[in-house]
Design a protein around this motif. Structure first.
Motif, PDB file in Angstrom:
ATOM      1  N   HIS A 170     -24.570  11.224 -42.382  1.00 37.66           N
ATOM      2  CA  HIS A 170     -26.028  11.385 -42.375  1.00 37.66           C
ATOM      3  C   HIS A 170     -26.716  10.048 -42.651  1.00 37.66           C
ATOM      4  O   HIS A 170     -27.679   9.674 -41.963  1.00 37.66           O
ATOM      5  CB  HIS A 170     -26.418  12.427 -43.419  1.00 37.66           C
ATOM      6  CG  HIS A 170     -27.893  12.606 -43.603  1.00 37.66           C
ATOM      7  ND1 HIS A 170     -28.753  12.879 -42.566  1.00 37.66           N
ATOM      8  CD2 HIS A 170     -28.658  12.548 -44.730  1.00 37.66           C
ATOM      9  CE1 HIS A 170     -29.992  12.991 -43.034  1.00 37.66           C
ATOM     10  NE2 HIS A 170     -29.957  12.783 -44.336  1.00 37.66           N
ATOM     11  N   ARG A 173     -26.344   7.799 -39.621  1.00 34.25           N
ATOM     12  CA  ARG A 173     -27.219   8.225 -38.523  1.00 34.25           C
ATOM     13  C   ARG A 173     -28.643   7.756 -38.744  1.00 34.25           C
ATOM     14  O   ARG A 173     -29.307   7.290 -37.810  1.00 34.25           O
ATOM     15  CB  ARG A 173     -27.192   9.752 -38.370  1.00 34.25           C
ATOM     16  CG  ARG A 173     -25.982  10.306 -37.632  1.00 34.25           C
ATOM     17  CD  ARG A 173     -26.215  11.756 -37.225  1.00 34.25           C
ATOM     18  NE  ARG A 173     -26.467  12.618 -38.373  1.00 34.25           N
ATOM     19  CZ  ARG A 173     -25.531  13.255 -39.048  1.00 34.25           C
ATOM     20  NH1 ARG A 173     -24.253  13.099 -38.722  1.00 34.25           N
ATOM     21  NH2 ARG A 173     -25.850  14.041 -40.058  1.00 34.25           N
ATOM     22  N   ALA A 177     -30.643   5.105 -36.347  1.00 31.25           N
ATOM     23  CA  ALA A 177     -31.834   5.596 -35.642  1.00 31.25           C
ATOM     24  C   ALA A 177     -33.091   4.812 -35.992  1.00 31.25           C
ATOM     25  O   ALA A 177     -34.118   4.965 -35.316  1.00 31.25           O
ATOM     26  CB  ALA A 177     -32.043   7.075 -35.958  1.00 31.25           C
TER      27      ALA A 177
END
Length: 287
Positions: A170, A173, A177
């Motif tokens: 998580h 990511r 991003a």
């Protein structure tokens, strides 16, 4: 997710819970987004909990160039205005903690309580300024991937990368991003940040200083610096966590956060000074 147009940008935000107590505003760090607060976006706190994406991150507009901490803080104040909120508890981690300090410097009468997580108050050094600007140049040149993979073991304790693979994934990511232009603008703004040391003695609301025991970016000594200078502040050191204790040890982090919220809910006496922390807050133990 909801959106609000404030100060010329659209901000994405989550808004959960309800109640008469002062809302809790969660301010994420770099290079993350509001998703870093998943374990704290709870509807059972007896208050609204709001987690925005800062400009340049997540679902909010990307503004290249330089984004100062003051700009971030005024965006948050405008978001609170949009939501009809005058007084809030502010919780910020890392860069988010510095934004919270800037918000308090600008608008202390709008702050009901403070949570300063894995952050520090001192101004940037000449070397630190160069490093942040160099890192901004790198992100614009190369994108986020190289940086994100390099710092994962510092954001999350190496043992937790192995033991908590979903958390590590998580975190990675979110970093991958992050828009490079927004992240670079924030880095350049942080390179110019003021020294907040002189404002700490003027904090007059319940304040929690919390840090992961194994945080290499903002070590326990930085938390102790804040704790020693904010009247009546409470220090919580979260064992088994690095820079993101709210994700690595969410139960321990939430226990400490709930103690702070209990102190704020004790009413005007608690808001008049952090030394007036309630008995419920005093029951919070170090982990």
């Amino acid at each position: 997710m909801s959106t609000a147009f404030v100060n010329g940008v659209t901000l994405g935000y989550d808004d959960v819970g309800s109640g008469g107590a002062e809302p809790l505003l969660l301010v994420h760090g770099h290079p993350f987004d509001r998703g870093m607060w998943q374990p704290q976006l709870r509807a059972d706190t007896g208050r609204r909990v709001i987690a925005p994406d800062l400009r340049g991150y997540g679902a909010s507009d990307v503004v290249p160039g330089v984004t100062s901490l003051e700009t971030f803080a005024r965006d948050l104040a405008a978001l609170l205005d949009h939501l009809g909120i005058e007084l809030a508890v502010l919780c910020g981690l890392s860069m988010g903690g510095q934004i919270v300090l800037e918000f308090h410097r600008l608008l202390p009468d709008r702050v009901a309580g403070l949570v300063l997580a894995d952050t520090f108050a001192q101004g940037e050094t000449p070397q630190g300024k160069k490093e942040r600007n160099d890192r901004a140049d790198r992100l614009l040149r190369e994108g986020m991937a190289g940086y994100a993979h390099e710092v994962l073991d510092s954001m999350v304790a190496p043992a937790n990368v192995a033991a908590l693979p979903d958390v590590a994934a998580h975190v990675l990511r979110m970093m991958l991003a992050a828009p490079p232009e927004g992240a670079a603008a924030a880095l350049r703004g942080r390179a110019e940040r003021p020294d907040y040391t002189g404002t700490l003695g003027g904090v007059r609301v319940p304040t929690l200083v919390v840090v992961g025991r194994d945080d290499g970016f903002t070590p326990v000594s930085d938390a102790e610096y804040l704790h020693a200078r904010i009247p009546g502040a409470r220090l919580e050191v979260i064992e088994g966590a690095a820079h993101l204790p709210n994700l690595e040890r969410p139960a321990d982090f939430n226990r400490a956060l709930d103690g702070l919220l209990a102190a704020v809910s004790a009413g005007p006496a608690a808001r008049a000074g952090a030394a007036a922390w309630s008995t419920a807050a005093a029951d919070v133990t170090k982990h």
